[in-house]
Scaffold this active site. Structure first.
Site, mmCIF file in Angstrom:
data_model
loop_
_atom_site.group_PDB
_atom_site.id
_atom_site.type_symbol
_atom_site.label_atom_id
_atom_site.label_comp_id
_atom_site.label_asym_id
_atom_site.label_seq_id
_atom_site.Cartn_x
_atom_site.Cartn_y
_atom_site.Cartn_z
ATOM 1 N N GLU A 192 0.860 -1.189 0.000
ATOM 2 C CA GLU A 192 0.000 0.000 0.000
ATOM 3 C C GLU A 192 0.894 1.236 0.000
ATOM 4 O O GLU A 192 1.816 1.353 0.810
ATOM 5 C CB GLU A 192 -0.918 -0.009 1.232
ATOM 6 C CG GLU A 192 -1.866 1.179 1.218
ATOM 7 C CD GLU A 192 -3.141 0.925 2.022
ATOM 8 O OE1 GLU A 192 -3.441 -0.234 2.345
ATOM 9 O OE2 GLU A 192 -3.846 1.914 2.301
ATOM 10 N N GLU A 316 -10.534 4.473 9.047
ATOM 11 C CA GLU A 316 -10.685 4.109 7.633
ATOM 12 C C GLU A 316 -11.213 2.684 7.460
ATOM 13 O O GLU A 316 -10.691 1.911 6.662
ATOM 14 C CB GLU A 316 -9.352 4.300 6.897
ATOM 15 C CG GLU A 316 -8.895 5.755 6.897
ATOM 16 C CD GLU A 316 -7.608 6.013 6.119
ATOM 17 O OE1 GLU A 316 -6.792 5.084 5.990
ATOM 18 O OE2 GLU A 316 -7.437 7.149 5.655
ATOM 19 N N ASP A 390 -2.436 14.307 7.200
ATOM 20 C CA ASP A 390 -1.994 13.020 6.668
ATOM 21 C C ASP A 390 -0.771 13.151 5.760
ATOM 22 O O ASP A 390 -0.907 13.081 4.550
ATOM 23 C CB ASP A 390 -3.151 12.382 5.880
ATOM 24 C CG ASP A 390 -2.842 10.959 5.479
ATOM 25 O OD1 ASP A 390 -1.872 10.394 5.995
ATOM 26 O OD2 ASP A 390 -3.587 10.412 4.646
ATOM 27 N N GLU A 412 5.225 9.423 13.898
ATOM 28 C CA GLU A 412 5.200 8.550 12.718
ATOM 29 C C GLU A 412 5.423 9.416 11.485
ATOM 30 O O GLU A 412 4.675 10.364 11.245
ATOM 31 C CB GLU A 412 3.845 7.820 12.614
ATOM 32 C CG GLU A 412 3.686 7.010 11.343
ATOM 33 C CD GLU A 412 2.344 6.260 11.244
ATOM 34 O OE1 GLU A 412 1.710 6.006 12.288
ATOM 35 O OE2 GLU A 412 1.941 5.938 10.120
ATOM 36 N N GLU A 418 3.653 9.099 -0.673
ATOM 37 C CA GLU A 418 2.257 9.019 -1.103
ATOM 38 C C GLU A 418 1.766 10.348 -1.674
ATOM 39 O O GLU A 418 1.061 10.378 -2.681
ATOM 40 C CB GLU A 418 1.376 8.617 0.095
ATOM 41 C CG GLU A 418 -0.102 8.683 -0.222
ATOM 42 C CD GLU A 418 -0.988 8.293 0.958
ATOM 43 O OE1 GLU A 418 -0.447 7.922 2.020
ATOM 44 O OE2 GLU A 418 -2.219 8.359 0.809
HETATM 45 O O1 GCW Z 1 -2.336 8.276 4.228
HETATM 46 C C1 GCW Z 1 -3.384 7.390 4.401
HETATM 47 C C2 GCW Z 1 -3.252 6.467 3.260
HETATM 48 C C3 GCW Z 1 -3.729 5.073 3.547
HETATM 49 C C4 GCW Z 1 -3.119 4.602 4.847
HETATM 50 C C5 GCW Z 1 -3.547 5.563 5.954
HETATM 51 C C6 GCW Z 1 -2.953 5.213 7.307
HETATM 52 C C7 GCW Z 1 -2.441 2.410 5.479
HETATM 53 O O2 GCW Z 1 -3.921 7.004 2.158
HETATM 54 O O3 GCW Z 1 -3.336 4.254 2.464
HETATM 55 O O4 GCW Z 1 -3.478 3.278 5.144
HETATM 56 O O5 GCW Z 1 -3.121 6.842 5.660
HETATM 57 O O6 GCW Z 1 -1.964 5.811 7.663
HETATM 58 O O7 GCW Z 1 -3.496 4.347 7.978
#
Ligand code: GCW
Length: 736
Positions: A192, A316, A390, A412, A418
């Protein structure tokens, strides 16, 4: 006289031969596999200097770690000096490198280092030159073989970066205890948000076959001090907890162990239902707790030093305690109790943001987790993303840093890009991470940086941790783009010392990985250090965020508003309209700025003191607002986008000038990536400005190149086509 033409012909031939040989030296292609542990022969003057100091080597001990140390030093020194190093003995022999603990080596034992070493902990080390009369030895000492491993890599780094080693006096210890790579790798081999091929872990062939890459992965991590790997995706599959998979995990753990690396697993909260046949995964149900306890026992049977569980709960779509009417503490502490007898930890993620009408996602994690401060068990760590949204190109630090003094909070970071051009754009993330780590939370007044929270200095946490979401994959060069190996390296170095500077890290990495040519070092480090700001400029300047195309997040889509979940829509974040742009998070808006301590809150709340870099993060600003420069916001915004494009163009030119100082394979690969980055930067600028201009109705300021396509074309073209994925027919001369 008659000889002259002949002579000059001979001369010409000689010159041609020399040129040919010259061309051959840098022509040794390098596929990037060896990362920063290349150990190619150093420049001659360095070899001459070092040879005298390292005539022989003695590594004490017979553990798997000490043989790893022995192997690494032998190949590292032999490669760097171009000749084998003699094996010495445990005695004060001049020119010897002696590596050992006070217990394993007579010489080290005789130096009375116990006190000093115990202060450095079991991962710390000393590297020191000792002299008696005219005899001198270099000693790498630690209380443990793991410390020796880190000391050995430190010593090799000194050589690889051409530092003097004749009067060494180094004492190092990691500031953070758990330095983790989180892999978002799935059982089917996909990753992912991974942009460097497939997963490193070959589940299908494990445990029978051990891919040799696992060991090289471990060496690379150990060389920068990473001591834990979470092997699977936080969007977790319960299959990883089956006995079958645990055996595979155990096989990986066996390879990583000599390198001081523990394995961890992401645990699916509903596993007791999926694997255990229970009707619920309610953390307060005794059967559920008993299932996890048995599972933890089974894991530790197979992997005695298993690190623990990472959990993404109620986020999510992942299951979590709230699925069963319980809270985060109920869930985390139940798992913690199962792991505690074995010394394992639970790393609970704070990335929780339930959509509610009218809410501000930037405030969600704080609202969800902060009330639980002081309630988590002593082996629970709360893992908090660097910023409140994010992993955006730029975010302010997360308001949970500083506001949970009775909780073990761990930052983290996302090493994989991404939101920053995948493995196509050059972004040296050390600058961004440094910015976050040095941010002052004011939790205990001036001087309460995120780094001091992470390393336990401010609140005295017992277990300190830091995690980076890995950018590694099956690509030959590990990270899909040679330059982005620097981010894996930088994460490790910052995890070891959160105050390390991006400048120092860039310098080391460049010398170890790419070139010792003085000009190349200057050019490359300058590129690295400017790259993050450039990406912020062409993607999301002045505090904009989450302006990426839906789903894959590669290109720009500031107009995007089609998701049902409003907080996945870029328009939700830019709030651009005819009047202005930006998310008002002050008292007149969502007021999530109040989650920060008063000094920070006040600074960000006021237009007069909010830094330009975060302006549109905290404020909705009119298009014609006068910025400090005297320009309108609109003009300033447009110029920032353009600045980003200029930077990439300039970087391409600079890189072109390095031909011959870097091996041709990596030289060409980087040039290709920079061409993609330039295309994308232009696209980002053009698409974003086309959309914002349709609202501001203001003309572009002088110096900003007008978009080539119509807004409609930008809206209907997904930048993530085959070209960007690097799979299409790439034409190096392609110009947009
Ligand atoms: O940034 C988002 C991503 C997801 C990711 C999530 C997370 C693993 O789009 O793909 O899932 O964060 O950090 O849990």
């Amino acid at each position: 006289m008659t000889l002259l033409p002949k002579r000059s012909a001979a001369f010409a031939v000689a010159v041609l031969i020399l040129l040919f040989i010259g061309a051959l030296i840098p022509a040794r292609a390098d596929d990037g596999y060896r990362l920063w542990l290349r150990y190619d022969k150093l420049p001659n003057n360095a070899v001459l200097r070092y040879r005298k100091q390292i005539l022989s080597m003695y590594v004490a001990g017979d553990s798997a770690t000490s043989s790893a140390v022995r192997g690494e030093l032998a190949s590292g020194i032999a490669g760097s000096l171009g000749e084998r190093i003699a094996i010495g003995r445990d005695a004060f022999v001049s020119g010897e490198l002696i590596v050992g603990t006070p217990a394993s080596s007579k010489v080290v034992g005789s130096l009375h280092l116990e006190r000093e070493l115990s202060e450095l902990g079991d991962e710390g080390f000393i590297i020191r030159t000792f002299r008696t009369g005219n005899r001198s030895v270099t000693v790498i000492a630690s209380t443990s073989d793991r410390g020796l491993l880190y000391g050995a890599f430190h010593f090799l780094r000194l050589i690889q970066t051409l530092r003097p080693i004749d009067k060494l006096n180094v004492a190092e210890r990691p500031r953070i205890k758990l330095r983790l790579l989180d892999h978002w790798d799935n059982a089917d081999g996909s990753v992912e948000r991974g942009y460097a091929g497939r997963s490193l872990w070959k589940w299908g062939e494990l445990p029978a076959r051990i891919d040799p890459r696992y060991r090289d992965y471990a060496r690379a991590n150990a060389s920068v001090g990473i001591n834990g790997s979470v092997l699977n995706n936080v969007n977790a599959d319960a299959v990883f907890l089956t006995t079958d998979y645990l055996q595979k995990v155990a096989a990986i753990a066996d390879v990583l162990r000599p390198y001081g690396i523990k394995v961890y697993l992401s645990a699916r909260f509903s596993a007791p239902i999926e694997l255990g046949g229970l009707k619920t995964a309610d953390p307060l149900d005794p059967k559920v707790a008993a299932w996890w306890k048995r599972k933890a026992d089974e894991i530790h049977e197979l992997i005695p030093d298993f690190g623990g569980f990472l959990v993404k709960a109620n986020s999510e779509g992942q299951p979590g305690p709230r699925t069963y009417g319980r809270d985060h503490v109920d869930g985390a502490n139940m798992l913690a109790a199962a792991l505690a007898p074995h010394g394992g930890v639970v790393i609970w993620r704070a990335f929780v943001y339930d959509a509610k009408p009218g809410y501000d996602r930037a405030g969600a994690a704080y609202e969800n987790l902060q009330p639980f401060d002081g309630k988590f068990a002593s082996n629970v760590i709360l893992q908090v993303k660097n910023g409140p949204i994010d992993f955006q190109p730029r975010e302010p630090f997360h308001p949970l840093f500083g506001s949970m003094p009775k909780t073990q909070v761990a930052p983290e970071f996302q090493i994989t890009q991404e939101y920053m051009g995948f493995s196509n754009h050059l972004v040296f993330l050390a600058n961004m991470w440094h910015e976050v780590l040095e941010s002052d939370t004011y939790a205990r007044g001036l001087g309460s940086s995120v780094a001091k929270i992470a390393d336990g200095e401010l609140f005295g946490q017992k277990i300190t941790a830091i995690a980076g979401v890995a950018n590694t994959g099956s690509d030959r060069n590990w990270t899909g783009y040679d330059m982005l190996q620097a981010n894996w390296y930088a994460f490790g170095r910052l995890a070891w010392d959160p105050d390390a500077t991006p400048e120092a890290i860039a310098d080391e990495w460049t010398k170890m990985t790419l070139s010792h040519d003085p000009n190349a070092i200057v050019v490359i480090t300058r590129m690295l250090l400017g790259s993050h700001e450039a990406v912020v400029n062409y993607m999301t300047p002045l505090g904009l965020h989450h302006q990426m195309w839906g789903g894959h997040h590669y290109g720009p889509a500031p107009w995007w508003n089609s998701y049902d979940r409003d907080d996945w829509n870029p328009t939700y974040y830019n709030k651009a309209d005819a009047g202005g742009i930006g998310f008002d998070r002050t008292m007149t808006g969502s007021n999530t700025v109040s989650q920060y301590f008063p000094s920070v809150r006040d600074q960000y709340s006021s237009l007069a003191t909010c830094p330009d870099t975060l302006l549109l993060w905290f404020h909705h600003v009119k298009w014609d607002y006068r910025m400090r420069t005297g320009r309108t916001l609109w003009a300033e915004l447009a110029l920032h986008y353009q600045e980003g494009v200029y930077w990439v163009r300039n970087a391409r030119r600079q890189w072109a000038g390095l031909k011959g100082t870097i091996d041709p394979q990596r030289y060409a690969a980087v040039a290709r990536k920079l061409a993609i980055q330039e295309r994308d930067a232009v696209w980002w600028k053009d698409a974003s400005l086309s959309y914002f201009q349709s609202l501001s109705k203001m003309s572009l300021p002088k110096g900003v190149e007008p978009p080539k396509l119509s807004l409609e074309q930008y809206k209907t073209t997904d930048l993530l086509d085959d070209f960007a994925r690097g799979k299409g027919n790439f034409d190096e001369n392609h110009k947009d």
